[in-house]
Design an enzyme around this catalytic site. Structure first.
Site, mmCIF file in Angstrom:
data_model
loop_
_atom_site.group_PDB
_atom_site.id
_atom_site.type_symbol
_atom_site.label_atom_id
_atom_site.label_comp_id
_atom_site.label_asym_id
_atom_site.label_seq_id
_atom_site.Cartn_x
_atom_site.Cartn_y
_atom_site.Cartn_z
ATOM 1 N N GLU A 143 -1.082 -8.498 3.751
ATOM 2 C CA GLU A 143 -0.692 -9.229 5.080
ATOM 3 C C GLU A 143 -2.238 -9.497 5.927
ATOM 4 O OE1 GLU A 143 -1.817 -4.839 5.899
ATOM 5 O OE2 GLU A 143 -0.843 -6.099 4.432
ATOM 6 N N HIS A 193 -3.481 -5.013 0.598
ATOM 7 C CA HIS A 193 -2.910 -5.409 1.739
ATOM 8 C C HIS A 193 -2.935 -7.005 1.904
ATOM 9 C CE1 HIS A 193 -2.597 -1.691 4.074
ATOM 10 N NE2 HIS A 193 -3.537 -1.247 3.147
ATOM 11 N N CYS A 234 0.888 -1.275 0.066
ATOM 12 C CA CYS A 234 -0.092 -0.053 -0.197
ATOM 13 C C CYS A 234 1.011 1.093 0.003
ATOM 14 C CB CYS A 234 -0.990 0.028 1.203
ATOM 15 S SG CYS A 234 -2.264 1.120 0.884
#
Length: 250
Positions: free
Chosen positions: A214, A212, A111
């Site tokens: 993660e 994202h 990001c």
């Protein structure tokens, strides 16, 4: 062989935990979990001192998400919706990216991390994507991810890492790449035309994504980063001499 050491940039923000309310260096734990799950050893890099000085001790670098870059870093005036600017973090992370590129460290930008990579290479940003036709679903509600697909360019490092040319991922951003930085190629797009990923094909593993990974279940990007770090010439090894820890490197 020791696990590859993956440096991860972190936030400095007011925070509350247990009985404390104070300024803290922090990072969403999802980054840590993804790196450990894929075989790396995460090390947090706060934007303090000279974090780029530790780059020779790392095997890879992750630039995490966060607030907006100061538009002055790419020669623009601030938009009324640009916010959460932390000049000290911009300074530290731009130096980290440039140092990582110089050393050929495997690099993943998440990001904001993609945006820092782009600006470090002379690119610019759209400061508010609805102003350029981007859908509000990229950042629909504060603190809530939106999931929708992006198309990935075939034959790219990103496509190889993900194993697919269309993936549904978690979005939370209101800024995006405008002009690409030198040496970067766009490698994924949302259906409203926004650049969702870019990579430097002439360098070792160097890519960033606007989404994202993660918080997604698929660890493919982190697995690819750790594999690139693990395969670096000079990646640190522990010698077997009893009682001695020795670090070797290129």
């Amino acid at each position: 062989m020791t696990p590859p050491v993956i440096g991860v940039t972190s936030y400095v923000e007011p925070a509350r935990f247990t009985v404390w309310e104070t300024t803290a260096t922090l990072l969403p734990h999802a980054y840590v979990e993804q790196i450990v799950q894929t075989g790396g050893q995460p090390v947090l890099l706060p934007p303090a001192g000279d974090p780029s000085s530790v780059l020779p001790r790392l095997d890879a670098l992750v630039l995490s998400g966060g607030g907006d870059l100061n538009p002055a870093s790419y020669g623009a005036a601030p938009h009324e919706r640009t916010g959460h600017v932390r000049d000290f973090r911009d300074e530290a992370e731009l130096a980290l990216v440039r140092g990582a590129l110089e050393l050929g460290l495997p690099f993943l930008g998440v990001c904001r991390g993609l945006q820092v990579l782009n600006v470090a290479l002379g690119g610019t940003l759209h400061q508010h994507v609805p102003d350029v036709g981007g859908d509000v679903r990229h950042s629909r509600s504060p603190g809530i991810y939106s999931r929708f697909p992006v198309k990935v360019a075939p034959g790219t490092r990103l496509a190889a890492a993900l194993g697919a040319e269309t993936v549904t991922v978690s979005h939370y951003h209101h800024q995006a790449i405008d002009r690409l930085g030198a040496g970067l190629t766009a490698t994924a797009w949302s259906d409203d035309g926004l650049v969702e990923a870019a990579e430097a094909g002439d360098r070792p593993f160097t890519l960033g994504v606007q989404w994202h990974p993660e918080v997604d279940a698929d660890p493919s990007l982190f697995r690819a980063l750790v594999a690139a770090a693990d395969g670096r010439p000079g990646q640190r090894q522990v010698k077997s001499r009893p009682g001695e820890f020795q670090v070797g490197g290129a």
